[in-house]
Design an enzyme around this catalytic site. Structure first.
Site, PDB file in Angstrom:
ATOM      1  N   PRO A  25       0.813  -1.216   0.000  1.00  0.00           N
ATOM      2  CA  PRO A  25       0.000   0.000   0.000  1.00  0.00           C
ATOM      3  C   PRO A  25       0.849   1.269   0.000  1.00  0.00           C
ATOM      4  CG  PRO A  25      -0.743  -1.572   1.667  1.00  0.00           C
ATOM      5  CD  PRO A  25       0.579  -2.047   1.185  1.00  0.00           C
ATOM      6  N   GLU A  26       0.658   2.080  -1.010  1.00  0.00           N
ATOM      7  CA  GLU A  26       1.265   3.410  -1.066  1.00  0.00           C
ATOM      8  C   GLU A  26       0.148   4.395  -1.354  1.00  0.00           C
ATOM      9  OE1 GLU A  26       5.069   3.749  -2.950  1.00  0.00           O
ATOM     10  OE2 GLU A  26       5.548   1.641  -2.641  1.00  0.00           O
ATOM     11  N   ASN A  82       7.914   2.380  -0.620  1.00  0.00           N
ATOM     12  CA  ASN A  82       9.164   1.764  -1.062  1.00  0.00           C
ATOM     13  C   ASN A  82       9.251   1.580  -2.573  1.00  0.00           C
ATOM     14  OD1 ASN A  82      11.340   1.202   0.618  1.00  0.00           O
ATOM     15  ND2 ASN A  82      11.209  -0.986   0.189  1.00  0.00           N
ATOM     16  N   LYS A 128      -0.999   8.120   3.217  1.00  0.00           N
ATOM     17  CA  LYS A 128      -1.262   6.697   3.390  1.00  0.00           C
ATOM     18  C   LYS A 128      -2.329   6.431   4.455  1.00  0.00           C
ATOM     19  CE  LYS A 128       3.482   5.380   2.209  1.00  0.00           C
ATOM     20  NZ  LYS A 128       4.632   4.564   2.642  1.00  0.00           N
ATOM     21  N   ARG A 181      13.341  -2.571   4.292  1.00  0.00           N
ATOM     22  CA  ARG A 181      13.134  -1.564   3.267  1.00  0.00           C
ATOM     23  C   ARG A 181      13.921  -1.967   2.020  1.00  0.00           C
ATOM     24  NH1 ARG A 181       8.888   1.860   4.247  1.00  0.00           N
ATOM     25  NH2 ARG A 181       9.087   2.988   6.220  1.00  0.00           N
TER      26      ARG A 181
END
Length: 267
Positions: free
Chosen positions: A2-3, A165, A51, A250
């Site tokens: 999810p972004e 990311n 977000k 990450r």
């Protein structure tokens, strides 16, 4: 993952299902709000903020949720089988006549007064997909700490809200800089176009279920998830390494030929 674009689509789907309808079922499965009952109240709107998701409810209440890495909202028609995951992963149920919204694996569920929404989202920088997007402010925020690595600055939601990311890696590739390059070392002409480029990528993908940053029908992404395959531009093997303080994974992708700047040693 999810972004900002995923959250925008989620808000659109929830708004379509709930807004203007009275809640006939309400179940907040988090200790702080387990006794709260929202039934009989109308849902006014569902708004994305970076977000974050803000579900505004009649009576001056807002249900604040965040998807983080694994959270998801699903909407089901009455009588259909719920397929978002096992029952123990459900954190929120909001039902209306005909449809039910179910929040799975939500790490953040908070019921607050609408007047106090800034408690949850007031720290965020300009929203890449919001109506009040301010590119100049986003750039000033990013450049306020010139020694900070570019990738970390992009992920800091206080600078600009919505980059995760995937877009971090793709933006760094398009800018021709490694995610470890101090943002102050990014050439001024490239830094100036960074906010507009980020906004363009998210806006272009907000209505797509599969992200595309390449503009091609073939591979959808330039570097993210492509290690150790060849770079789409030069053929050099794409690399991957973690970036950050190690508190969470990450994975960060880059092309050592197309992107200049420091990077971890190759594995």
């Amino acid at each position: 993952m999810p972004e900002g674009d995923t959250v925008w689509r989620t808000a659109k789907r929830l708004h379509s299902a709930l807004a203007g309808r009275v809640l006939t079922r309400s179940d907040l499965r988090v200790p702080a709000h387990a006794t709260a009952d929202l039934t009989g109240r109308a849902v006014l709107d569902v708004t994305p903020r970076g977000k974050h998701l803000l579900t505004r409810i009649e009576g001056g209440l807002t249900l604040h949720s965040h998807l983080r890495m694994d959270g998801a909202w699903q909407v089901f028609e009455d009588g259909s089988r719920w397929t978002g995951g096992p029952a123990h992963q459900i954190r929120v149920i909001l039902g209306t006549s005909g449809r039910t919204a179910v929040g799975y694996r939500l790490p953040v569920v908070e019921l607050l007064r609408t007047a106090d929404e800034d408690r949850a989202v007031g720290h965020l920088g300009p929203d890449l997909l919001g109506p009040g997007w301010k590119a100049d402010q986003a750039l000033a925020n990013l450049l306020a700490d010139p020694a900070r690595p570019l990738g970390e600055a992009l992920l800091d939601q206080r600078n600009l809200a919505g980059v995760g990311n995937v877009y971090k890696s793709e933006l760094c590739f398009l800018l021709g800089a490694t995610p470890w390059l101090p943002i102050g070392a990014l050439p001024a002409d490239r830094a100036a176009k960074l906010p507009a480029l980020a906004q363009h990528l998210l806006a272009a993908n907000r209505d797509r279920t599969v992200r595309n940053t390449t503009g091609r029908r073939g591979p959808n992404l330039f570097v993210y998830g492509r290690a150790p395959r060849p770079c789409l531009r030069c053929g050099t093997r794409v690399r991957v390494a973690d970036q950050g303080d190690g508190s969470r994974e990450r994975p960060t992708y880059w092309c050592p030929a197309c992107q200049t700047g420091p990077a971890p040693p190759f594995a």
